[in-house]
Design a protein around this motif. Sequence first.
Motif, PDB file in Angstrom:
ATOM      1  N   ILE A  17       0.841  -1.205   0.000  1.00 30.80           N
ATOM      2  CA  ILE A  17       0.000   0.000   0.000  1.00 30.80           C
ATOM      3  C   ILE A  17       0.872   1.249   0.000  1.00 30.80           C
ATOM      4  O   ILE A  17       0.574   2.233  -0.686  1.00 30.80           O
ATOM      5  N   LEU A  21       0.813   4.297  -2.637  1.00 28.82           N
ATOM      6  CA  LEU A  21       0.620   5.686  -2.198  1.00 28.82           C
ATOM      7  C   LEU A  21       1.756   6.576  -2.692  1.00 28.82           C
ATOM      8  O   LEU A  21       1.523   7.719  -3.106  1.00 28.82           O
ATOM      9  N   THR A  24       1.188   7.260  -6.283  1.00 25.08           N
ATOM     10  CA  THR A  24       0.087   8.218  -6.394  1.00 25.08           C
ATOM     11  C   THR A  24       0.573   9.628  -6.105  1.00 25.08           C
ATOM     12  O   THR A  24       0.225  10.586  -6.806  1.00 25.08           O
ATOM     13  N   ALA A  25       1.416   9.761  -5.077  1.00 24.82           N
ATOM     14  CA  ALA A  25       1.994  11.060  -4.744  1.00 24.82           C
ATOM     15  C   ALA A  25       2.831  11.591  -5.899  1.00 24.82           C
ATOM     16  O   ALA A  25       2.829  12.791  -6.193  1.00 24.82           O
ATOM     17  N   ALA A 240      -0.422  11.529   0.694  1.00 22.81           N
ATOM     18  CA  ALA A 240      -0.172  10.149   0.270  1.00 22.81           C
ATOM     19  C   ALA A 240       1.236   9.707   0.634  1.00 22.81           C
ATOM     20  O   ALA A 240       1.440   8.593   1.133  1.00 22.81           O
ATOM     21  N   ALA A 244       2.447   6.892   3.280  1.00 18.06           N
ATOM     22  CA  ALA A 244       3.335   5.823   2.821  1.00 18.06           C
ATOM     23  C   ALA A 244       4.501   5.634   3.783  1.00 18.06           C
ATOM     24  O   ALA A 244       4.923   4.505   4.050  1.00 18.06           O
ATOM     25  N   ARG A 257       8.603   8.442  -5.056  1.00 18.07           N
ATOM     26  CA  ARG A 257       7.945   9.727  -5.319  1.00 18.07           C
ATOM     27  C   ARG A 257       8.620  10.461  -6.476  1.00 18.07           C
ATOM     28  O   ARG A 257       7.966  11.224  -7.192  1.00 18.07           O
TER      29      ARG A 257
END
Length: 297
Positions: A17, A21, A24-25, A240, A244, A257
Motif C-alpha cells: 500500500i 501511495l 500516487t503522490a 499520500a 506511505a 515519489r
Amino acid sequence: MIDWIMAVEGTPTGAAIASALALTAAFLHALFGALQKGRVPPYAARASIDTGLVAISAPAALFLVPWPEGGAQWGFLAGAVVIHFLYKVLQAETYQRGAFTVVYPVVRGTGPLFAVIAAGIVFGERFSPGQWAGVAVVLAGLFGLSAYNLRHVDAAARRTLPAALGLAVATGLTVAIYTTWDAAGIRATPNPFTFLFWFFFLTALDFPLIAAARGHFRPTRELVRLGLSGAVIAWGSFGAVMMATRLGSVGEAAVLRETSAVFAALIGWVWLGESTGPRRVALMGAIALGAVLVELG
C-alpha cells in the motif's frame, strides 16, 4: 480505519500500500507542476495554494479529528512549520533564478538521496545493494534530464545558473529533512489524520499571512482557481507520501515519489502537447527502471 492502519503497519500488505501511495503522490506532484506551468510568479502561486490548504484543512483539524496531545506531537508540528517554510522559500528562490526544467530534476534528485541516508540514520532502514543500484539509476536519469534540458537554456538564464543550482541542492536537502521529520511525526501520532490535517493547517499559514501583511497579494480568478485546485492536489500528494512513510519504508517512499518526472513527461506529451524526443524518453525510462529496482531489491 485507524485500527486497520495500525494492523498493516510494517507488514507486506502495508509495504504494498505504501508503494501505491508513493506512486500516487508522484503522479499528483507531476500534475501539480503542470497546473502551475510557470504562468504565476512562485510566491503568488505559493500564497494562493496555501490559502486553499488552510481553507480545506482548518475545519477538519479544529472540529473533525482529535487534537494533538502532548509535547511530542505539538513539537513535531512546530518543527514541520519551520522546515516547510524554509523549503518553500528555497524552492521559490530556486525557481526564480533558474530554468524550471533544469533545476527541478536537481531538487528531485538530491532529495531522495539525502532522504535514504537520513532514513538509515534515524529509522535504521537499510537498502540492499540492488536497491542502491536502483537509487543510482534514478539519480542518473534525473541529473541526465537536467543536463539535457540545460542545452535549451538561453544565455541570460545561464548567468544565474550557478546560484540556482546551489539553491536547488539546498532545496533537495530540505526535502530530505522534511521527509524524515514528517515521517517521524506521523508515526508518533496515534491517529495519522490528526497529524495530516493539523500539518496542512499550520504549515500553510505562513505565506498567506506574509502576503496579506505586505499587501502584495491580490486574488484574481486565475489565482483563486490555482489556489483551490492546487490545494487539493498538494493535499493528496503530500498526504499520500506521508501515509506511505507510516505504512512502509521512508527511503523507498522518497525514491518512488521521484518518478513524478516520468509522469510529468507523460502529462506534457498527452495533455500539453509537448514533444518528447528519444533521449528524454530514455532518461524517463531510466528513472522508471531505477524505481522498479528499488522495489524489487
